[in-house]
Design a protein around this motif. Structure first.
Motif, mmCIF file in Angstrom:
data_model
loop_
_atom_site.group_PDB
_atom_site.id
_atom_site.type_symbol
_atom_site.label_atom_id
_atom_site.label_comp_id
_atom_site.label_asym_id
_atom_site.label_seq_id
_atom_site.Cartn_x
_atom_site.Cartn_y
_atom_site.Cartn_z
ATOM 1 N N THR A 20 0.840 -1.198 0.000
ATOM 2 C CA THR A 20 0.000 0.000 0.000
ATOM 3 C C THR A 20 0.873 1.246 0.000
ATOM 4 O OG1 THR A 20 -1.832 -1.098 1.145
ATOM 5 C CG2 THR A 20 -1.760 1.301 1.255
ATOM 6 N N ALA A 21 1.882 1.268 0.857
ATOM 7 C CA ALA A 21 2.804 2.398 0.908
ATOM 8 C C ALA A 21 3.651 2.476 -0.350
ATOM 9 C CB ALA A 21 3.701 2.283 2.144
ATOM 10 N N LEU A 22 4.102 1.318 -0.821
ATOM 11 C CA LEU A 22 4.940 1.281 -2.018
ATOM 12 C C LEU A 22 4.169 1.793 -3.229
ATOM 13 C CD1 LEU A 22 7.712 0.484 -3.107
ATOM 14 C CD2 LEU A 22 6.838 -1.833 -3.457
ATOM 15 N N GLU A 23 2.918 1.365 -3.361
ATOM 16 C CA GLU A 23 2.111 1.817 -4.483
ATOM 17 C C GLU A 23 1.836 3.317 -4.404
ATOM 18 O OE1 GLU A 23 -1.330 -0.663 -4.542
ATOM 19 O OE2 GLU A 23 -0.264 -2.363 -5.424
ATOM 20 N N ALA A 24 1.647 3.836 -3.182
ATOM 21 C CA ALA A 24 1.428 5.274 -3.025
ATOM 22 C C ALA A 24 2.627 6.065 -3.540
ATOM 23 C CB ALA A 24 1.165 5.606 -1.558
ATOM 24 N N ALA A 25 3.823 5.530 -3.311
ATOM 25 C CA ALA A 25 5.042 6.210 -3.762
ATOM 26 C C ALA A 25 5.260 6.071 -5.264
ATOM 27 C CB ALA A 25 6.245 5.648 -3.009
ATOM 28 N N LEU A 26 4.779 4.964 -5.830
ATOM 29 C CA LEU A 26 5.063 4.662 -7.233
ATOM 30 C C LEU A 26 3.947 5.058 -8.202
ATOM 31 C CD1 LEU A 26 6.625 1.091 -6.804
ATOM 32 C CD2 LEU A 26 7.844 3.223 -7.290
ATOM 33 N N LYS A 27 2.761 5.358 -7.699
ATOM 34 C CA LYS A 27 1.626 5.670 -8.570
ATOM 35 C C LYS A 27 1.911 6.766 -9.593
ATOM 36 C CE LYS A 27 -2.444 4.035 -6.051
ATOM 37 N NZ LYS A 27 -3.655 4.423 -5.282
ATOM 38 N N PRO A 28 2.624 7.844 -9.216
ATOM 39 C CA PRO A 28 2.876 8.893 -10.211
ATOM 40 C C PRO A 28 3.667 8.403 -11.428
ATOM 41 C CG PRO A 28 3.297 9.708 -7.998
ATOM 42 C CD PRO A 28 3.125 8.223 -7.887
ATOM 43 N N HIS A 29 4.353 7.274 -11.280
ATOM 44 C CA HIS A 29 5.188 6.751 -12.366
ATOM 45 C C HIS A 29 4.490 5.633 -13.146
ATOM 46 C CE1 HIS A 29 8.550 8.907 -10.481
ATOM 47 N NE2 HIS A 29 8.091 8.431 -9.333
ATOM 48 N N ALA A 30 3.344 5.163 -12.643
ATOM 49 C CA ALA A 30 2.669 4.006 -13.248
ATOM 50 C C ALA A 30 1.801 4.427 -14.430
ATOM 51 C CB ALA A 30 1.827 3.290 -12.203
ATOM 52 N N ASP A 31 1.674 3.535 -15.396
ATOM 53 C CA ASP A 31 0.821 3.769 -16.552
ATOM 54 C C ASP A 31 -0.567 3.186 -16.356
ATOM 55 O OD1 ASP A 31 2.873 4.982 -18.358
ATOM 56 O OD2 ASP A 31 3.823 3.027 -18.068
ATOM 57 N N ILE A 32 -0.661 2.081 -15.621
ATOM 58 C CA ILE A 32 -1.941 1.447 -15.327
ATOM 59 C C ILE A 32 -1.979 1.138 -13.840
ATOM 60 C CG2 ILE A 32 -3.491 -0.495 -15.813
ATOM 61 C CD1 ILE A 32 -2.107 -0.798 -18.506
ATOM 62 N N ILE A 33 -3.079 1.512 -13.171
ATOM 63 C CA ILE A 33 -3.214 1.323 -11.726
ATOM 64 C C ILE A 33 -4.474 0.510 -11.433
ATOM 65 C CG2 ILE A 33 -3.529 2.470 -9.492
ATOM 66 C CD1 ILE A 33 -2.153 4.944 -10.787
#
Length: 201
Positions: A20-33
């Motif tokens: 959950t924390a990791l995804e919060a940090a990486l979401k700005p870089h993701a193309d599909i969430i």
């Protein structure tokens, strides 16, 4: 689950491993969430291989590398146990209020456990449809610095990891007999954890 289309990466979201924390940090870089429903957010490897590979093969001609985090099995169970101690779950079949950690783990080891002890298995979550299919990059929860470094290198950007959704601190003691039973019955979970972070991944 996050897909970094341009970087050829997919982060699988193993429950109770800090994703959950990791995804919060990486979401700005993701193309599909995939943040909901839980069945998509926490898509296990075998379902990912079965349902997503065809899409990727059609669009890209290849399947992105998979990345996942695994937690030391007793610590992972402890996190589930603490999470289900929440006051808002009191009286719910999923609640572990009034249940010892020993009893929780013993129930977990049964063929048909009560709802409060149904939490799945990390090794099953990370198993492919065949023995040849496995996660490409598997890291330990306890070595989150390596996870962050991996993504910084692959994404070419600094990552600031916030700690979200953390269970309350509570010392959990597992009796030796129950621990031995757990290690024997869930040997594949302990074996996979030991391999995580090695050159095999």
């Amino acid at each position: 689950m996050l897909i970094f289309w341009k970087k050829n990466l997919t982060l699988l979201s193993v429950p109770k491993t800090g994703t959950t924390a990791l995804e919060a940090a990486l979401k700005p870089h993701a193309d599909i969430i995939f943040s909901a429903p839980p069945e998509l957010k926490h898509l296990p490897l075998y379902r990912y291989n079965r349902f997503m590979e065809k899409m990727f093969d059609a669009a890209l001609g290849k399947t992105p590398e998979t990345v996942a985090v695994i937690r030391e099995p007793i610590s992972w169970l402890g996190s589930w146990y603490r999470y289900r101690q929440r006051d808002e779950l009191a009286g719910n079949p999923n609640s572990t209020k009034g249940i010892s950690f020993d009893d929780f783990v013993q129930e977990y080891l049964k063929g048909k456990p009560e709802p409060f002890a149904i939490v799945g298995s990390q090794s099953k979550f990370l198993s492919g449809q065949t023995d040849q299919q496995q996660v490409d990059h598997l890291f330990r929860y306890e070595d989150m610095n390596s996870v962050i470094q991996f993504f910084q290198d692959r994404l070419g950007s600094a990552i600031d990891l916030p700690w979200l959704n953390r269970s309350t601190n509570q010392d959990l003691v597992l009796s030796k007999g129950v621990e031995n039973r757990l290690r024997k019955k869930k040997a594949e979970d302990f074996a996979l954890y030991e391999k995580a972070g090695s050159k095999n991944f």
